[in-house]
Design a protein around this motif. Structure first.
Motif, mmCIF file in Angstrom:
data_model
loop_
_atom_site.group_PDB
_atom_site.id
_atom_site.type_symbol
_atom_site.label_atom_id
_atom_site.label_comp_id
_atom_site.label_asym_id
_atom_site.label_seq_id
_atom_site.Cartn_x
_atom_site.Cartn_y
_atom_site.Cartn_z
ATOM 1 N N ARG A 122 0.849 -1.198 0.000
ATOM 2 C CA ARG A 122 0.000 0.000 0.000
ATOM 3 C C ARG A 122 0.874 1.235 0.000
ATOM 4 N N LYS A 147 -2.767 -7.559 6.454
ATOM 5 C CA LYS A 147 -4.016 -7.500 5.702
ATOM 6 C C LYS A 147 -4.219 -6.143 5.050
ATOM 7 N N ARG A 148 -3.772 -5.067 5.693
ATOM 8 C CA ARG A 148 -3.976 -3.737 5.119
ATOM 9 C C ARG A 148 -2.840 -3.313 4.180
#
Length: 462
Positions: A122, A147-148
């Motif tokens: 990300r 997860k992010r």
């Protein structure tokens, strides 16, 4: 009823953080004479102690903790003297493997696993080292970060304080999520240097520790090894790093000790620890303050309040109660003065994870470079609790409802073992600065735990 694990917890588990575990026969407790505190949640008044006075100074607190730290270190040294000392063996094992293991660490396969685990997916994502990653809180935090889209690598020594198979199960979940967990000790400076040379960590989430209030009576040296020596070893590596990572770590609500003012706020006195475990955590808070002051490390301390939930620790009351109730064994419920019910500020794991992640998100950059401070650095401490203490009999009644089984209860006086009669968190500071807002009540949280427990242990339900 059947179980994946043939071991079962004994019926007379301690109320909180019992030293008895699923596998380790050395963790047998000894009940001592009763020592009670006549306080109940929500009704306690501040007791003035003329010996300490009403006004506290930082110098006094530091001197107090320094004395406690020296006492613990001396006790630990004594424990480590014996040839057969398990703690000494841990130190010796690390030292003996210093020359053998680095070749494995430098292997292409090992380095590839570490680098892949630290891959960021990300924009502006973090690269985080999570210590105690196979532990209860550590595994949940590592999984949430991955997860992010953050890069995450874990570190855990997989000790046998409680059933290591549960830690391996958490490791398996992390492996499926793409998080590589390195098996190693936070006291191993060579391993830490290898990791920091390989990966420019932006953050360290330090959750590795020797947990449990009562086990400290059996093995104080293990608390010195993990909670003090291990913390300092990790801080040393962080302060030498370039760039220095922001450092978030788990302190404990236990530092409030014999403080009778409720709810507990971060500004309250913490110079009266009731247990050796609490003393090591309080000493840790003084150590991180010093590293922040001298080296410019950005540091955030988190005081957890009785965390529970799926994949939790088997030595905790809600876990052992569940196992014994289903096995038809009696449970022991401790009481305070005048048969007053004990209470805890039970906090569901999902709420704790949100607080941990928010601490990382709001952590400022460290101001040191290669161990040299360039300016003042951020230093924070937050309570992470649920703000709603629940008595132990209420906890048991909720479990009975979810398990559909009546518990066999034995009520006894709380022994003198370092435990406290109640905990209650004031989370105003965390709410204002982190946006922390616990949302899971005990009934809902225990329902999720029971569902996990019955699935994990293959409990036959009628």
């Amino acid at each position: 009823m059947k179980s994946k694990n043939s071991n079962s917890l004994p019926a007379d588990m301690y109320l909180f953080d019992s030293p008895k575990t699923l596998q380790n026969p050395l963790l047998q407790h000894r009940e001592n004479a009763s020592h009670l505190h006549p306080s109940t949640p929500g009704k306690a008044k501040m007791e003035r102690n003329n010996h300490f006075g009403d006004v506290q100074s930082r110098s006094y607190n530091f001197f107090f903790v320094l004395c406690v730290s020296l006492f613990i270190l001396m006790a630990g040294a004594y424990m480590l003297r014996g040839e057969n000392s398990s703690v000494e063996k841990k130190f010796r094992d690390v030292r003996e493997t210093e020359n053998a293991i680095p070749e494995m660490w430098r292997s292409q396969a090992w380095q590839k696993s570490v680098r892949q685990s630290c891959h960021v997916k990300r924009d502006d994502g973090f690269v985080v080292l999570v210590t105690g990653a196979a532990g209860f809180v550590g595994s949940h935090v590592a999984k949430a970060l991955k997860k992010r889209g953050d890069g995450v690598v874990g570190l855990d020594n997989f000790n046998n304080y409680y059933d290591p198979s549960l830690k391996r199960a958490r490791q398996s979940l992390l492996d499926k999520a793409g998080v590589f967990v390195i098996e190693g000790d936070i006291n191993d400076a060579i391993l830490l240097k290898e990791l920091f040379d390989m990966i420019p960590f932006t953050h360290v989430m330090h959750l590795a520790a020797q947990a449990g209030v009562r086990y400290a009576l059996e093995n104080p040296g293990s608390y010195v090894h993990s909670n003090i020596a291990g913390l300092v070893t990790l801080l040393e590596q962080c302060r030498k790093a370039n760039p220095q990572p922001a450092f978030v770590w788990a302190s404990s609500s236990s530092v409030y000790g014999l403080n009778t003012k409720v709810p507990f706020a971060e500004s309250d006195r913490t110079d009266q620890p009731a247990s050796l475990y609490a003393a090591t955590k309080k000493a840790g808070e003084e150590f991180v303050h010093t590293y922040n002051h001298i080296y410019g490390l950005s540091i955030t301390g988190l005081r957890f309040f009785t965390v529970y939930g799926p994949y939790g620790r088997p030595d905790m009351a809600y876990f052992s109660f569940t196992q014994n109730i289903l096995a038809g064994k009696p449970i022991t419920i401790y009481q305070g003065a005048g048969k007053a019910d004990l209470a805890r500020d039970f906090t569901f794991i999902d709420d704790i994870v949100k607080g941990c992640v928010a601490s990382l998100d709001t952590a400022e950059k460290s101001t040191g470079t290669g161990g040299k401070k360039r300016g003042p650095a951020q230093l924070r401490t937050f309570n992470l609790g649920n703000t709603s203490p629940v008595t132990v009999p209420t906890l048991v009644s909720i479990l009975e409802k979810h398990l559909k089984v009546k518990a066999k209860k034995n009520f006894v006086k709380m022994p003198r073992n370092g435990d406290v009669p109640f905990t209650h968190a004031n989370v105003t500071l965390a709410r204002n600065e982190l946006g922390y807002n616990p949302t899971t009540d005990l009934t809902s949280g225990l329902k999720k735990f029971v569902k996990w427990y019955q699935t994990y242990y293959e409990v036959a339900t009628s």
